[in-house]
Enzyme design. Structure first.
Site, PDB file in Angstrom:
ATOM      1  N   HIS A 144      37.843  39.020  48.719  1.00 62.04           N
ATOM      2  CA  HIS A 144      37.279  38.513  47.467  1.00 62.04           C
ATOM      3  C   HIS A 144      35.766  38.674  47.409  1.00 62.04           C
ATOM      4  O   HIS A 144      35.208  38.967  46.354  1.00 62.04           O
ATOM      5  CB  HIS A 144      37.654  37.041  47.304  1.00 62.04           C
ATOM      6  CG  HIS A 144      37.100  36.394  46.083  1.00 62.04           C
ATOM      7  ND1 HIS A 144      37.496  36.740  44.804  1.00 62.04           N
ATOM      8  CD2 HIS A 144      36.170  35.412  45.930  1.00 62.04           C
ATOM      9  CE1 HIS A 144      36.850  36.000  43.916  1.00 62.04           C
ATOM     10  NE2 HIS A 144      36.035  35.188  44.579  1.00 62.04           N
ATOM     11  N   ASP A 168      33.614  36.823  40.023  1.00 55.91           N
ATOM     12  CA  ASP A 168      34.278  35.523  39.991  1.00 55.91           C
ATOM     13  C   ASP A 168      33.791  34.721  38.778  1.00 55.91           C
ATOM     14  O   ASP A 168      33.922  35.194  37.647  1.00 55.91           O
ATOM     15  CB  ASP A 168      34.027  34.817  41.339  1.00 55.91           C
ATOM     16  CG  ASP A 168      34.839  33.569  41.533  1.00 55.91           C
ATOM     17  OD1 ASP A 168      36.010  33.675  41.937  1.00 55.91           O
ATOM     18  OD2 ASP A 168      34.301  32.473  41.277  1.00 55.91           O
TER      19      ASP A 168
END
Length: 288
Positions: free
Chosen positions: A268, A103
């Site tokens: 994620h 990320d």
């Protein structure tokens, strides 16, 4: 802290120190966390890699237990944050190292690979696109999935006040909505993430704001100059290309000629949801 790791605090820039968990021995690898997390997101992966690697897991500038300087134009540029990581590793005795990021940490890792190709031996990026491509693929109502990017790109003031007013709900919504397996983030870890994010709203917003400003300037300059990532690169992503209508492997291939691109069925937070899969991807990368 990650069990079995020691804490190091290292000055990396004028008035800026990073706090890192360090463990293991052998060839070094640095692991950079994402949003809205801290170095704790690597707790499973780091423990495995530490069997035969020196593993360094810092909190990024502006996050967790690391310093949070007041933002200027370049304070939270990924170029600045990448330089932090190179300085941290050097201070710990490593002039060359592998680097993996998730990320926001992946964006820092990409910039480190572009700016410091003689230092970064291998690079892994989890669940991102490079900044220019990220903005290019967001169109129409499908861009709603990334509403936070647009909120935190606004001028200083209103985004910070809005997020501070509902900090736990705001940050918690991403932990809830982006996880494929909520049990992968147990209550005590979730609480740590929320507390760290609640205490860092201005610097987190500044990090995101840089990705709509100075980071775009730097990436456009690299693209115009034909700069690419010279080291072996592994990308592990959810299948965002299918969801949003683009070819993720092709976009990455333009930046990374020596590329392994793979998708995952994990959510994620894949380093916590599927740590064995991520360890394998990293070990495969390090063998190239």
């Amino acid at each position: 802290m990650i069990p079995g790791f020691r804490q190091s605090r290292v000055t990396v820039d004028d008035g800026v120190a990073l706090t890192a968990a360090v463990g293991g021995s052998g060839r070094p690898i640095v692991l950079l966390h994402g949003f809205p997390q801290t170095h704790l997101m690597w707790r499973h992966v780091a423990a495995d890699l530490a069997h035969d690697h020196t593993v360094i897991c810092p909190d990024l500038r502006g996050y967790g237990a690391s310093d949070k300087p007041v933002a200027g134009e370049h304070t939270y540029a990924k170029r600045t944050m990448a330089a932090d990581i190179v300085a941290l590793a050097r201070a710990l005795g490593h002039d060359r190292f592998a680097l993996a990021g998730h990320d926001r940490g992946a964006l820092v890792a990409i910039r480190a690979g572009l700016d410091h190709p003689a230092t970064i031996t291998h690079l892994a990026a989890l669940d991102v696109l490079p900044t220019l491509d990220m903005w290019d693929v967001l169109h129409g109502v499908r861009a709603a999935v990334a509403f936070h990017l647009y909120l935190m790109a606004q001028p200083p003031g209103l985004p910070e006040r809005m997020i501070e007013a509902t900090a736990d709900e705001f940050f918690g919504s991403f932990l809830d909505g982006w996880a494929g397996d909520a049990a992968a983030i147990p209550p005590e870890v979730r609480a740590a993430y929320l507390a760290a994010s609640r205490a860092a709203v201005p610097s987190i917003v500044a990090d995101y704001r840089a990705s709509a400003g100075i980071d775009v300037v730097h990436d456009r300059a690299d693209r115009a100059a034909g700069r690419r990532l010279a080291m072996p690169v592994t990308v592990v992503q959810q299948d965002w290309g299918a969801a949003l209508g683009y070819d993720a492997a092709a976009l990455w291939g333009a930046w990374a000629p020596d590329l392994v691109h793979q998708t995952t069925s994990a959510g994620h937070f894949m380093a916590e949801e599927a740590p064995d899969e991520i360890v394998k991807a990293l070990r495969d990368l390090l063998s190239r």
